[in-house]
Design an enzyme around this catalytic site. Structure first.
Site, mmCIF file in Angstrom:
data_model
loop_
_atom_site.group_PDB
_atom_site.id
_atom_site.type_symbol
_atom_site.label_atom_id
_atom_site.label_comp_id
_atom_site.label_asym_id
_atom_site.label_seq_id
_atom_site.Cartn_x
_atom_site.Cartn_y
_atom_site.Cartn_z
ATOM 1 N N ASP A 21 -9.253 -35.728 -10.458
ATOM 2 C CA ASP A 21 -7.799 -35.662 -10.619
ATOM 3 C C ASP A 21 -7.335 -34.229 -10.893
ATOM 4 O O ASP A 21 -8.084 -33.433 -11.465
ATOM 5 C CB ASP A 21 -7.388 -36.594 -11.782
ATOM 6 C CG ASP A 21 -5.901 -36.906 -11.754
ATOM 7 O OD1 ASP A 21 -5.237 -36.619 -10.747
ATOM 8 O OD2 ASP A 21 -5.400 -37.453 -12.756
ATOM 9 N N GLY A 22 -6.116 -33.938 -10.476
ATOM 10 C CA GLY A 22 -5.505 -32.656 -10.813
ATOM 11 C C GLY A 22 -5.436 -31.662 -9.670
ATOM 12 O O GLY A 22 -5.054 -30.506 -9.870
ATOM 13 N N GLY A 24 -3.301 -31.578 -7.208
ATOM 14 C CA GLY A 24 -1.905 -31.199 -6.961
ATOM 15 C C GLY A 24 -1.400 -30.213 -8.006
ATOM 16 O O GLY A 24 -0.788 -29.192 -7.668
ATOM 17 N N TRP A 26 -3.169 -28.257 -9.947
ATOM 18 C CA TRP A 26 -3.909 -26.985 -9.819
ATOM 19 C C TRP A 26 -3.249 -26.105 -8.756
ATOM 20 O O TRP A 26 -3.018 -24.918 -8.973
ATOM 21 C CB TRP A 26 -5.363 -27.287 -9.447
ATOM 22 C CG TRP A 26 -6.215 -26.075 -9.270
ATOM 23 C CD1 TRP A 26 -6.854 -25.362 -10.251
ATOM 24 C CD2 TRP A 26 -6.532 -25.424 -8.031
ATOM 25 N NE1 TRP A 26 -7.539 -24.309 -9.702
ATOM 26 C CE2 TRP A 26 -7.358 -24.327 -8.332
ATOM 27 C CE3 TRP A 26 -6.205 -25.671 -6.695
ATOM 28 C CZ2 TRP A 26 -7.870 -23.471 -7.359
ATOM 29 C CZ3 TRP A 26 -6.705 -24.817 -5.716
ATOM 30 C CH2 TRP A 26 -7.525 -23.729 -6.059
ATOM 31 N N ARG A 34 0.115 -29.088 -2.253
ATOM 32 C CA ARG A 34 -0.893 -30.029 -2.767
ATOM 33 C C ARG A 34 -2.150 -30.050 -1.889
ATOM 34 O O ARG A 34 -3.261 -30.214 -2.385
ATOM 35 C CB ARG A 34 -0.284 -31.433 -2.832
ATOM 36 C CG ARG A 34 0.964 -31.508 -3.710
ATOM 37 C CD ARG A 34 1.554 -32.919 -3.699
ATOM 38 N NE ARG A 34 0.543 -33.900 -4.030
ATOM 39 C CZ ARG A 34 0.152 -34.165 -5.271
ATOM 40 N NH1 ARG A 34 0.690 -33.536 -6.282
ATOM 41 N NH2 ARG A 34 -0.779 -35.052 -5.496
ATOM 42 N N HIS A 38 -6.323 -30.127 -2.555
ATOM 43 C CA HIS A 38 -7.354 -31.054 -2.053
ATOM 44 C C HIS A 38 -8.469 -30.282 -1.338
ATOM 45 O O HIS A 38 -9.645 -30.570 -1.529
ATOM 46 C CB HIS A 38 -6.738 -32.075 -1.092
ATOM 47 C CG HIS A 38 -5.690 -32.947 -1.733
ATOM 48 N ND1 HIS A 38 -5.862 -33.525 -2.970
ATOM 49 C CD2 HIS A 38 -4.448 -33.326 -1.317
ATOM 50 C CE1 HIS A 38 -4.784 -34.233 -3.276
ATOM 51 N NE2 HIS A 38 -3.911 -34.121 -2.298
ATOM 52 N N SER A 66 -7.368 -43.844 -3.329
ATOM 53 C CA SER A 66 -7.144 -45.196 -3.855
ATOM 54 C C SER A 66 -6.208 -45.973 -2.932
ATOM 55 O O SER A 66 -5.498 -45.381 -2.099
ATOM 56 C CB SER A 66 -6.522 -45.119 -5.248
ATOM 57 O OG SER A 66 -5.181 -44.683 -5.155
ATOM 58 N N GLU A 68 -3.543 -47.233 -3.798
ATOM 59 C CA GLU A 68 -2.185 -46.756 -4.140
ATOM 60 C C GLU A 68 -1.859 -45.409 -3.470
ATOM 61 O O GLU A 68 -0.690 -45.090 -3.253
ATOM 62 C CB GLU A 68 -2.041 -46.616 -5.665
ATOM 63 C CG GLU A 68 -2.040 -47.937 -6.436
ATOM 64 C CD GLU A 68 -3.427 -48.558 -6.613
ATOM 65 O OE1 GLU A 68 -4.446 -47.850 -6.448
ATOM 66 O OE2 GLU A 68 -3.485 -49.777 -6.908
ATOM 67 N N LEU A 132 -30.467 -39.076 -3.674
ATOM 68 C CA LEU A 132 -29.199 -39.411 -4.355
ATOM 69 C C LEU A 132 -28.340 -40.258 -3.425
ATOM 70 O O LEU A 132 -28.255 -39.977 -2.233
ATOM 71 C CB LEU A 132 -28.447 -38.105 -4.692
ATOM 72 C CG LEU A 132 -26.991 -38.222 -5.139
ATOM 73 C CD1 LEU A 132 -26.915 -38.766 -6.575
ATOM 74 C CD2 LEU A 132 -26.276 -36.873 -5.080
ATOM 75 N N ARG A 195 -6.807 -42.302 -18.168
ATOM 76 C CA ARG A 195 -6.550 -43.609 -17.543
ATOM 77 C C ARG A 195 -7.711 -43.978 -16.635
ATOM 78 O O ARG A 195 -8.437 -43.116 -16.160
ATOM 79 C CB ARG A 195 -5.294 -43.533 -16.650
ATOM 80 C CG ARG A 195 -3.985 -43.515 -17.350
ATOM 81 C CD ARG A 195 -2.868 -43.700 -16.300
ATOM 82 N NE ARG A 195 -2.802 -42.586 -15.366
ATOM 83 C CZ ARG A 195 -2.157 -41.446 -15.598
ATOM 84 N NH1 ARG A 195 -1.527 -41.271 -16.738
ATOM 85 N NH2 ARG A 195 -2.134 -40.483 -14.701
ATOM 86 N N SER A 197 -7.024 -46.062 -13.859
ATOM 87 C CA SER A 197 -6.372 -46.088 -12.542
ATOM 88 C C SER A 197 -7.055 -46.993 -11.519
ATOM 89 O O SER A 197 -7.311 -46.580 -10.385
ATOM 90 C CB SER A 197 -6.255 -44.665 -11.969
ATOM 91 O OG SER A 197 -5.453 -43.886 -12.801
HETATM 92 C C1 FPP Z 1 -6.339 -36.459 -7.097
HETATM 93 O O1 FPP Z 1 -5.563 -35.318 -7.369
HETATM 94 C C2 FPP Z 1 -7.168 -36.294 -5.910
HETATM 95 C C3 FPP Z 1 -7.117 -37.059 -4.787
HETATM 96 C C4 FPP Z 1 -6.175 -38.175 -4.616
HETATM 97 C C5 FPP Z 1 -7.966 -36.799 -3.615
HETATM 98 C C6 FPP Z 1 -9.349 -36.297 -3.870
HETATM 99 C C7 FPP Z 1 -9.854 -35.680 -2.622
HETATM 100 C C8 FPP Z 1 -10.642 -34.580 -2.540
HETATM 101 C C9 FPP Z 1 -11.191 -33.866 -3.693
HETATM 102 C C10 FPP Z 1 -10.930 -34.000 -1.213
HETATM 103 C C11 FPP Z 1 -11.895 -34.624 -0.320
HETATM 104 C C12 FPP Z 1 -12.972 -35.433 -0.913
HETATM 105 C C13 FPP Z 1 -14.166 -35.668 -0.349
HETATM 106 C C14 FPP Z 1 -15.061 -36.657 -0.985
HETATM 107 C C15 FPP Z 1 -14.648 -34.975 0.837
HETATM 108 P P1 FPP Z 1 -3.981 -35.476 -7.367
HETATM 109 O O2 FPP Z 1 -3.492 -35.163 -6.000
HETATM 110 O O3 FPP Z 1 -3.601 -36.815 -7.883
HETATM 111 O O4 FPP Z 1 -3.552 -34.340 -8.384
HETATM 112 P P2 FPP Z 1 -2.294 -34.359 -9.363
HETATM 113 O O5 FPP Z 1 -2.495 -35.495 -10.319
HETATM 114 O O6 FPP Z 1 -2.368 -33.031 -10.027
HETATM 115 O O7 FPP Z 1 -1.069 -34.521 -8.512
#
Ligand code: FPP
Length: 251
Positions: A21-22, A24, A26, A34, A38, A66, A68, A132, A195, A197
């Site tokens: 998480d985080g 966006g 960051w 955003r 990612h 997710s 959602e 793994l 959370r 989630s």
């Molecule tokens: C949550 O941060 C992150 C995600 C919904 C996506 C996670 C995806 C990756 C790390 C990239 C690709 C993954 C793989 C396995 C190749 P957020 O967008 O909710 O951040 P925020 O809470 O700060 O808005």
């Protein structure tokens, strides 16, 4: 002594699950969009997978998308799916080199065909790897997983293949997406949110939770080591008392 040396390799969590998480926030702090967050999160995925393989952790599950998350702006969803396609395509060689088997859980048929096909191809290529298991949770939600399991079991009862008395915890487990994966012992969530989630709701019954303020794109091997050391300093009682644990199995 480095942080890594402080890890007791005989007491590793077998399965670590991570709510990444985080991304966006960051990116926003850096004045970027955003999707930049990612894209940078992929480096953290690499680091953590490599660290787990090096240490001897047997399973790592990452909450990548997710159920959602489909409600996010279309542009972000498309970019995330494309990032998955590109990452899986690029990293399959590295998975082979490091003896990592790719798996996926979730409503995979809802993924765009390009993403689904790339995923299935990599799962097939890496299927005999042993070091793994890297499990991607995609279009996943814990409630949806339990709902699917309930429907499957109810259909079997309706068809006379199963009696109500035969429904056990073990049978429910066998009907989850994670039927061939052990329950996580350590659940990590980044970005300061506390959370669950809708992640692995059934499977985290006895997991230890570890929260860090770090945003996912900042999460590095050292952060994983810290979470494992923290895990190893906890007493896992599974409903028993400390005294029972120190005496051994109760009679
Ligand atoms: C949550 O941060 C992150 C995600 C919904 C996506 C996670 C995806 C990756 C790390 C990239 C690709 C993954 C793989 C396995 C190749 P957020 O967008 O909710 O951040 P925020 O809470 O700060 O808005």
């Amino acid at each position: 002594m480095t942080l890594k040396d402080k890890i007791d390799l005989d007491k590793l969590p077998n399965h670590i699950a991570i709510i990444m998480d985080g991304n966006g926030r960051w990116a926003k702090e850096k004045g970027k969009n955003r999707i930049f967050g990612h894209s940078n999160g992929v480096q953290s995925v690499r680091e953590v997978s490599e660290a787990c393989a090096e240490l001897g952790v047997k399973c790592l599950t990452l909450y990548a998308f997710s159920t959602e998350n489909w409600n996010r702006p279309k542009l972000e969803v498309t970019a995330l799916m494309e990032l998955l396609v590109q990452t899986i395509r690029k990293e399959t060689k590295t998975l082979m080199k490091n003896d990592i088997r790719l798996k996926a859980i979730g409503n995979l048929s809802s993924l765009p065909p390009r993403c689904y096909n790339e995923l299935m191809e990599s799962i097939e290529i890496t299927k005999d790897n042993k070091r793994l298991d890297l499990v991607l949770a995609l279009s996943y939600s814990g409630r949806d997983e339990l709902l699917q399991a309930c429907k499957k079991i109810a259909t079997e009862v309706q068809n006379g293949q199963l009696k109500t008395e035969e429904i056990t915890e073990d049978l429910i487990q066998k009907n989850l997406y994670t039927h061939d994966i052990p329950d996580p012992e350590l659940l990590i969530r980044t970005s300061g949110e506390h959370r669950v989630s809708n992640f692995l709701l059934w499977q985290i019954a006895y997991a230890e939770f570890y929260f860090t303020e770090k945003y996912w794109p900042e999460f590095r091997k050292e952060d994983l080591y810290e979470s494992i050391i923290n895990f190893q300093n906890r007493e896992r009682r599974f409903g028993k008392t400390s005294e029972q644990l120190s005496v051994g199995p109760s009679k």
